[in-house]
Design a protein around this motif. Sequence first.
Motif, PDB file in Angstrom:
ATOM      1  N   ILE A 186       6.811 -10.116   4.782  1.00 24.20           N
ATOM      2  CA  ILE A 186       6.667  -9.191   3.661  1.00 24.20           C
ATOM      3  C   ILE A 186       6.656  -7.770   4.199  1.00 24.20           C
ATOM      4  CG2 ILE A 186       5.183  -8.490   1.736  1.00 24.20           C
ATOM      5  CD1 ILE A 186       3.982 -11.336   1.818  1.00 24.20           C
ATOM      6  N   GLU A 187       7.535  -6.929   3.643  1.00 20.33           N
ATOM      7  CA  GLU A 187       7.572  -5.516   4.016  1.00 20.33           C
ATOM      8  C   GLU A 187       7.661  -5.314   5.530  1.00 20.33           C
ATOM      9  OE1 GLU A 187       6.836  -2.653   1.732  1.00 20.33           O
ATOM     10  OE2 GLU A 187       7.212  -3.996   0.068  1.00 20.33           O
ATOM     11  N   PRO A 203      -1.347  -4.847  -3.515  1.00 19.08           N
ATOM     12  CA  PRO A 203       0.087  -5.081  -3.662  1.00 19.08           C
ATOM     13  C   PRO A 203       0.459  -6.379  -2.931  1.00 19.08           C
ATOM     14  CG  PRO A 203      -0.310  -3.474  -1.945  1.00 19.08           C
ATOM     15  CD  PRO A 203      -1.647  -3.781  -2.561  1.00 19.08           C
ATOM     16  N   THR A 204       1.674  -6.823  -3.107  1.00 12.22           N
ATOM     17  CA  THR A 204       2.145  -7.993  -2.374  1.00 12.22           C
ATOM     18  C   THR A 204       2.235  -7.612  -0.899  1.00 12.22           C
ATOM     19  OG1 THR A 204       3.402  -8.701  -4.289  1.00 12.22           O
ATOM     20  CG2 THR A 204       3.988  -9.685  -2.175  1.00 12.22           C
ATOM     21  N   PHE A 264      -2.963  -9.800   1.049  1.00 15.43           N
ATOM     22  CA  PHE A 264      -3.083 -10.568  -0.196  1.00 15.43           C
ATOM     23  C   PHE A 264      -2.980 -12.066   0.106  1.00 15.43           C
ATOM     24  CE2 PHE A 264      -1.495 -12.762  -3.889  1.00 15.43           C
ATOM     25  CZ  PHE A 264      -2.236 -12.242  -4.930  1.00 15.43           C
ATOM     26  N   ILE A 265      -2.005 -12.448   0.931  1.00 13.18           N
ATOM     27  CA  ILE A 265      -1.801 -13.860   1.276  1.00 13.18           C
ATOM     28  C   ILE A 265      -3.020 -14.410   2.015  1.00 13.18           C
ATOM     29  CG2 ILE A 265      -0.373 -15.466   2.606  1.00 13.18           C
ATOM     30  CD1 ILE A 265       1.061 -14.305   0.134  1.00 13.18           C
ATOM     31  N   ARG A 266      -3.507 -13.684   3.023  1.00 13.06           N
ATOM     32  CA  ARG A 266      -4.683 -14.130   3.789  1.00 13.06           C
ATOM     33  C   ARG A 266      -5.888 -14.339   2.865  1.00 13.06           C
ATOM     34  NH1 ARG A 266      -2.819  -9.558   6.832  1.00 13.06           N
ATOM     35  NH2 ARG A 266      -1.771 -10.246   8.725  1.00 13.06           N
ATOM     36  N   LEU A 267      -6.110 -13.400   1.975  1.00 16.96           N
ATOM     37  CA  LEU A 267      -7.240 -13.488   1.057  1.00 16.96           C
ATOM     38  C   LEU A 267      -7.056 -14.602   0.038  1.00 16.96           C
ATOM     39  CD1 LEU A 267      -7.757  -9.693   0.785  1.00 16.96           C
ATOM     40  CD2 LEU A 267      -9.610 -11.308   1.275  1.00 16.96           C
TER      41      LEU A 267
END
Length: 144
Positions: free
Chosen positions: A31-32, A68-69, A73-76
Amino acid sequence: MEKKDPEPPRTIMDMLRLRARHTPNALAYSIEGESITYGRLLDEVLLTASSLMELGIKKGDRCALILPTCLDFIRLLYGIQYLGAVPAAVNPGLSPELILGRMQAIGCSLAVASGAALEGLEKASIKGFTTPPVRSPEELRASS
């Protein structure tokens, strides 16, 4: 012959553990411009869950993710679910007042925010609005 796991995965954490065990170096997310493998993601999710536990998050608690994405965000998302708590994504582009309204509707025990959303929530709490604890992803990482 490929070895099969005894039970199919039932949760998102079961799937992550399975992928980390069988393909730890495979790309999980990109991501990014930031990438993470399944093995590293599992390690970071467990650290995130530990930080959340230290803040008192437990099964059934609701946690607002005002991010934001991104990989945070994924870890959380995974870390919250690992504890049996419920993640609730809130659009970080909303005004602080709307974010506070969403947080109240969710009944969250913790909010994790960054950037303008974090600044807006900090200002709102100074003005006397009641908010649950709000942390940045960086604060959570520093506590693990």
